[in-house]
Design an enzyme around this catalytic site. Structure first.
Site, PDB file in Angstrom:
ATOM      1  N   LYS A  34      44.564  34.178  44.462  1.00 26.55           N
ATOM      2  CA  LYS A  34      43.049  34.213  44.823  1.00 26.55           C
ATOM      3  C   LYS A  34      42.551  32.816  44.956  1.00 26.55           C
ATOM      4  O   LYS A  34      43.248  31.823  45.009  1.00 26.55           O
ATOM      5  CB  LYS A  34      42.319  34.887  43.646  1.00 26.55           C
ATOM      6  CG  LYS A  34      42.777  36.467  43.463  1.00 26.55           C
ATOM      7  CD  LYS A  34      42.017  36.934  42.310  1.00 26.55           C
ATOM      8  CE  LYS A  34      40.614  37.322  42.592  1.00 26.55           C
ATOM      9  NZ  LYS A  34      40.275  38.175  43.529  1.00 26.55           N
ATOM     10  N   LYS A  73      39.331  45.333  36.186  1.00 26.75           N
ATOM     11  CA  LYS A  73      38.017  45.201  35.688  1.00 26.75           C
ATOM     12  C   LYS A  73      38.033  46.484  34.942  1.00 26.75           C
ATOM     13  O   LYS A  73      37.114  47.496  35.150  1.00 26.75           O
ATOM     14  CB  LYS A  73      36.805  45.007  36.663  1.00 26.75           C
ATOM     15  CG  LYS A  73      36.747  43.845  37.333  1.00 26.75           C
ATOM     16  CD  LYS A  73      35.593  43.950  38.425  1.00 26.75           C
ATOM     17  CE  LYS A  73      35.642  42.623  39.186  1.00 26.75           C
ATOM     18  NZ  LYS A  73      34.443  42.621  40.305  1.00 26.75           N
ATOM     19  N   GLU A  80      44.685  35.994  49.208  1.00 29.94           N
ATOM     20  CA  GLU A  80      43.262  36.200  49.536  1.00 29.94           C
ATOM     21  C   GLU A  80      42.723  35.238  50.751  1.00 29.94           C
ATOM     22  O   GLU A  80      43.521  33.909  50.648  1.00 29.94           O
ATOM     23  CB  GLU A  80      42.426  36.042  48.175  1.00 29.94           C
ATOM     24  CG  GLU A  80      40.859  36.046  48.502  1.00 29.94           C
ATOM     25  CD  GLU A  80      40.165  35.880  47.203  1.00 29.94           C
ATOM     26  OE1 GLU A  80      40.299  36.937  46.410  1.00 29.94           O
ATOM     27  OE2 GLU A  80      39.549  35.099  47.019  1.00 29.94           O
ATOM     28  N   ASP A 134      38.344  38.656  51.619  1.00 28.34           N
ATOM     29  CA  ASP A 134      37.168  38.438  50.339  1.00 28.34           C
ATOM     30  C   ASP A 134      36.014  38.322  50.752  1.00 28.34           C
ATOM     31  O   ASP A 134      35.842  37.255  51.647  1.00 28.34           O
ATOM     32  CB  ASP A 134      37.931  37.376  49.316  1.00 28.34           C
ATOM     33  CG  ASP A 134      36.832  37.085  48.196  1.00 28.34           C
ATOM     34  OD1 ASP A 134      36.614  38.143  47.653  1.00 28.34           O
ATOM     35  OD2 ASP A 134      36.472  35.854  47.976  1.00 28.34           O
ATOM     36  N   ARG A 173      37.118  62.761  17.445  1.00 30.69           N
ATOM     37  CA  ARG A 173      36.485  61.638  18.109  1.00 30.69           C
ATOM     38  C   ARG A 173      37.272  60.757  18.941  1.00 30.69           C
ATOM     39  O   ARG A 173      36.876  60.261  20.079  1.00 30.69           O
ATOM     40  CB  ARG A 173      35.635  60.890  16.944  1.00 30.69           C
ATOM     41  CG  ARG A 173      34.887  59.648  17.655  1.00 30.69           C
ATOM     42  CD  ARG A 173      34.207  60.118  18.775  1.00 30.69           C
ATOM     43  NE  ARG A 173      33.122  60.956  18.457  1.00 30.69           N
ATOM     44  CZ  ARG A 173      32.664  61.690  19.848  1.00 30.69           C
ATOM     45  NH1 ARG A 173      32.600  61.317  20.711  1.00 30.69           N
ATOM     46  NH2 ARG A 173      31.660  62.578  19.352  1.00 30.69           N
TER      47      ARG A 173
END
Length: 284
Positions: free
Chosen positions: A167, A135, A200, A222, A100
């Site tokens: 950012k 992410k 950004e 962005d 597994r």
């Protein structure tokens, strides 16, 4: 595998084993003799790009160094239902304990690689590269990023430690683009660090602010529209790398790439995937 990935992979495998086996695989212990041996095969049950064979071998040998691994396919190969990736033989208890763990890893990695390959195909003939993001599944980031590379994509930064990415929140809290960039350059100089700086921007005017401050390696556009992106690329005019991010889907990916950006980062490569179906079964 990149050398810098190995500590992360080793730790992940160790955690996966502890999580699944705990104080013992009591099912196997109660009905499988200790020295009983057998053979299993990894069977692909869907079409896609296979990934994680290298990691599967590490899992098997971590549980039992005496495992015999017979590899037929390689990471990055396109597979179809019925293809056998590898055979492995050894103690049955060890094989059952590994089953597994290695399937979870390979199915996810193959899903990421397969999805990435679809995005990469959309960019055929263009110089733009598709990038992953942060992410990722906590603890599995390195495997996700390895899978993106296997699928033909490129990796963005691994984490917060190998690139400075200024950012919107960093810029707002720092007081503006100039303050954020100057702070980044000073920070790196004081510590003798040499990592890239990316900034950004949210408007075309922000690009002028970035170049007025100077010293960045890449500008990220962005949530720009394709029309704004084309104007932004013209404004940068090759003075640094360019990247598009936000609101980009498989459907509009090529439209953005045709604007001339160097990179497009897509979170969906790792957070909106379907695992590839496969099984590890007994065989002769």
């Amino acid at each position: 595998m990149k050398p810098e990935y190995k500590p992360f992979v080793d730790s992940l495998i160790e955690l996966a084993i502890k999580e699944d086996i705990g104080d013992g695989d009591h099912t196997s212990l109660c009905c499988i003799p200790a020295e009983e041996e057998g053979r299993m095969r990894l069977l692909c049950k869907q079409e896609g790009i296979i990934a994680g064979i290298e990691i599967a071998e590490l899992v098997l040998h971590r549980l039992d160094p005496e495992m015999k691994f017979e590899q037929l396919l390689h990471d990055g190969d396109r597979v179809k239902s019925g293809d056998v990736a590898f055979y492995v033989s050894g103690r049955l208890r060890s094989l059952l304990q590994a089953e597994r763990i290695l399937l979870n890893i390979m199915q996810r990695m193959s899903g990421v690689a397969t999805q990435t390959a679809v995005y990469v195909a959309r960019l055929e003939g263009l110089h733009t590269k598709v990038l992953d993001t942060r992410k990722t599944t906590p603890g599995m980031r390195v495997l996700d990023k390895m899978a993106v590379k296997i699928g033909g994509g490129e990796n963005h930064r691994i984490g917060l430690f190998d690139m400075i990415l200024l950012k919107d929140n960093h810029i707002d809290f720092a007081g503006g683009i100039r303050q954020a960039i100057e702070g980044a350059r000073q920070y790196l100089a004081e510590r003798g660090k040499n990592i890239p700086i990316e900034c950004e921007v949210r408007t075309l005017e922000n690009i002028d602010e970035v170049f007025a401050a100077g010293g960045v390696d890449r500008i990220m556009f962005d949530n720009f529209s394709p029309e704004m992106t084309r104007l932004a690329v013209e404004k940068v005019a090759g003075r640094c790398e360019t990247e598009s991010s936000g609101g980009i889907t498989l459907e509009n990916l090529r439209e953005y790439a045709e604007c001339g950006v160097d990179f497009i980062s897509v979170g969906a490569l790792t957070h909106q995937i379907r695992s590839l179906d496969m099984s590890l079964k007994a065989c002769e």
